[in-house]
Scaffold this motif. Structure first.
Motif, PDB file in Angstrom:
ATOM      1  N   GLU A 141       1.093  -2.092  -2.035  1.00 23.41           N
ATOM      2  CA  GLU A 141       1.381  -0.661  -2.042  1.00 23.41           C
ATOM      3  C   GLU A 141       1.943  -0.213  -3.389  1.00 23.41           C
ATOM      4  O   GLU A 141       1.553   0.836  -3.920  1.00 23.41           O
ATOM      5  CB  GLU A 141       2.327  -0.325  -0.892  1.00 23.41           C
ATOM      6  CG  GLU A 141       1.644  -0.521   0.453  1.00 23.41           C
ATOM      7  CD  GLU A 141       2.590  -0.664   1.630  1.00 23.41           C
ATOM      8  OE1 GLU A 141       3.816  -0.494   1.456  1.00 23.41           O
ATOM      9  OE2 GLU A 141       2.085  -0.944   2.731  1.00 23.41           O
ATOM     10  N   GLN A 150       4.052  -5.068   0.440  1.00 23.45           N
ATOM     11  CA  GLN A 150       4.771  -4.089  -0.376  1.00 23.45           C
ATOM     12  C   GLN A 150       4.290  -4.119  -1.826  1.00 23.45           C
ATOM     13  O   GLN A 150       4.211  -3.079  -2.479  1.00 23.45           O
ATOM     14  CB  GLN A 150       6.291  -4.330  -0.303  1.00 23.45           C
ATOM     15  CG  GLN A 150       6.891  -4.047   1.055  1.00 23.45           C
ATOM     16  CD  GLN A 150       6.604  -5.139   2.096  1.00 23.45           C
ATOM     17  OE1 GLN A 150       6.388  -6.302   1.767  1.00 23.45           O
ATOM     18  NE2 GLN A 150       6.571  -4.743   3.361  1.00 23.45           N
ATOM     19  N   GLU A 167       1.945  -9.377   8.210  1.00 25.10           N
ATOM     20  CA  GLU A 167       3.092  -8.541   7.884  1.00 25.10           C
ATOM     21  C   GLU A 167       4.377  -9.261   8.262  1.00 25.10           C
ATOM     22  O   GLU A 167       4.457  -9.894   9.305  1.00 25.10           O
ATOM     23  CB  GLU A 167       2.985  -7.210   8.621  1.00 25.10           C
ATOM     24  CG  GLU A 167       4.005  -6.202   8.175  1.00 25.10           C
ATOM     25  CD  GLU A 167       3.694  -4.814   8.680  1.00 25.10           C
ATOM     26  OE1 GLU A 167       4.173  -3.860   8.088  1.00 25.10           O
ATOM     27  OE2 GLU A 167       2.970  -4.700   9.690  1.00 25.10           O
TER      28      GLU A 167
END
Length: 124
Positions: free
Chosen positions: A75, A72, A123
């Motif tokens: 991103e 995250q 992940e």
């Protein structure tokens, strides 16, 4: 491994603003600053520092890779960097040719440097 990395930039104010915005997702803030020719030290708390200073020299392009704790952050870095004026050099995604969990994004910063944020963890 590094305590800090220091390099010259062609537009001190623009580069400082860019790195602060782009690296905000990993907690980077100003920890010290002098005149533009001395520069600014940017760092997340307790981590290695990135130091920038104003120069008229034309340094060679760098590839700077920063570590993310999670995907995250990668991103968020990519979005923030583009908002700060960076050019896309690779959207967030897996780069399995490096290793199975190499999740990174790449942008070109104000001086043409290839700036990367990478997460090496699977992940969550």
């Amino acid at each position: 491994m590094f305590d800090h990395v220091k390099f010259g930039v062609s537009d001190y104010a623009a580069s400082k603003a860019f790195f602060l915005k782009a690296l905000e997702p990993i907690g980077v803030a100003v920890v010290g600053e002098g005149t533009p020719t001395y520069g600014v030290e940017l760092s997340p708390p307790g981590k290695a520092s990135l130091c920038l200073y104003q120069t008229d020299e034309k340094p060679a392009h760098l590839h700077l890779a920063f570590t993310a704790d999670n995907r995250q952050q990668v991103e968020a870095f990519y979005r923030a960097a583009l908002e700060a004026g960076a050019k896309d050099n690779g959207a967030p995604g897996l780069r399995p040719h490096y290793h199975a969990n190499y999740y990174a994004a790449f942008v070109i910063g104000p001086d043409g440097h290839n700036i990367e944020l990478v997460c090496h963890k699977p992940e969550a």
